[in-house]
Design a protein around this motif. Structure first.
Motif, mmCIF file in Angstrom:
data_model
loop_
_atom_site.group_PDB
_atom_site.id
_atom_site.type_symbol
_atom_site.label_atom_id
_atom_site.label_comp_id
_atom_site.label_asym_id
_atom_site.label_seq_id
_atom_site.Cartn_x
_atom_site.Cartn_y
_atom_site.Cartn_z
ATOM 1 N N LEU A 16 -34.589 -10.590 -21.031
ATOM 2 C CA LEU A 16 -34.664 -11.909 -21.642
ATOM 3 C C LEU A 16 -33.269 -12.497 -21.830
ATOM 4 O O LEU A 16 -33.040 -13.683 -21.577
ATOM 5 N N ILE A 17 -32.318 -11.675 -22.224
ATOM 6 C CA ILE A 17 -30.944 -12.131 -22.410
ATOM 7 C C ILE A 17 -30.308 -12.461 -21.057
ATOM 8 O O ILE A 17 -29.633 -13.478 -20.907
ATOM 9 N N VAL A 21 -28.903 -16.247 -20.024
ATOM 10 C CA VAL A 21 -27.536 -16.493 -19.573
ATOM 11 C C VAL A 21 -27.528 -16.978 -18.131
ATOM 12 O O VAL A 21 -26.754 -17.870 -17.766
ATOM 13 N N SER A 22 -28.423 -16.427 -17.312
ATOM 14 C CA SER A 22 -28.452 -16.860 -15.913
ATOM 15 C C SER A 22 -28.913 -18.306 -15.784
ATOM 16 O O SER A 22 -28.471 -19.012 -14.881
ATOM 17 N N VAL A 23 -29.763 -18.779 -16.680
ATOM 18 C CA VAL A 23 -30.168 -20.191 -16.653
ATOM 19 C C VAL A 23 -28.964 -21.079 -16.953
ATOM 20 O O VAL A 23 -28.758 -22.109 -16.295
ATOM 21 N N LEU A 24 -28.153 -20.686 -17.917
ATOM 22 C CA LEU A 24 -26.951 -21.464 -18.232
ATOM 23 C C LEU A 24 -25.970 -21.472 -17.065
ATOM 24 O O LEU A 24 -25.418 -22.521 -16.707
ATOM 25 N N PHE A 48 -33.070 -21.363 -5.108
ATOM 26 C CA PHE A 48 -33.674 -20.074 -5.432
ATOM 27 C C PHE A 48 -32.712 -18.932 -5.123
ATOM 28 O O PHE A 48 -32.561 -18.010 -5.933
ATOM 29 N N PHE A 49 -32.053 -18.980 -3.965
ATOM 30 C CA PHE A 49 -31.128 -17.911 -3.615
ATOM 31 C C PHE A 49 -29.917 -17.885 -4.535
ATOM 32 O O PHE A 49 -29.409 -16.816 -4.866
ATOM 33 N N ILE A 50 -29.459 -19.041 -4.976
ATOM 34 C CA ILE A 50 -28.349 -19.064 -5.928
ATOM 35 C C ILE A 50 -28.767 -18.422 -7.243
ATOM 36 O O ILE A 50 -28.030 -17.628 -7.820
ATOM 37 N N VAL A 54 -27.204 -14.982 -8.955
ATOM 38 C CA VAL A 54 -26.667 -14.965 -10.325
ATOM 39 C C VAL A 54 -27.316 -13.851 -11.137
ATOM 40 O O VAL A 54 -26.642 -13.068 -11.811
ATOM 41 N N VAL A 55 -28.645 -13.735 -11.094
ATOM 42 C CA VAL A 55 -29.340 -12.706 -11.874
ATOM 43 C C VAL A 55 -28.966 -11.313 -11.384
ATOM 44 O O VAL A 55 -28.688 -10.423 -12.194
ATOM 45 N N SER A 56 -28.934 -11.095 -10.083
ATOM 46 C CA SER A 56 -28.601 -9.767 -9.578
ATOM 47 C C SER A 56 -27.157 -9.386 -9.876
ATOM 48 O O SER A 56 -26.872 -8.230 -10.167
#
Length: 62
Positions: A16-17, A21-24, A48-50, A54-56
Motif C-alpha cells: 500500500l505504501i 508513493v509510486s502514484v506520486l 502503463f509501462f512507466i 516505477v513500482v518495480s
C-alpha cells in the motif's frame, strides 16, 4: 523489503505504501513527459509501462 508499518496502532502493508508513493512519482513523470507520452504509438501502454517500471524499481531498491 519493508515490513508492516504501524501508524496510530493501524498496520499498513508495504505494498500500500509502495503504491501510494509510486502514484506520486508517476504523476510527476507524467507531467514532465506529457508531450512525449501523447506522441507515443500507444499512449496508454506507454503510461502503463512507466508505472510498472516505477513500482518495480521501488520494490527492488527498498
Amino acid at each position: 523489503m519493508l515490513s508492516e508499518i504501524s501508524i496510530a496502532n493501524l498496520y499498513f502493508p508495504p505494498l500500500l505504501i509502495y503504491l501510494g508513493v509510486s502514484v506520486l512519482v508517476y504523476t510527476l513523470i507524467d507531467r514532465l513527459s506529457r508531450r512525449w507520452l501523447d506522441a507515443a504509438w500507444h499512449p496508454a501502454l506507454a503510461r502503463f509501462f512507466i508505472s510498472l517500471i516505477v513500482v518495480s524499481a521501488m520494490v527492488v531498491n527498498c
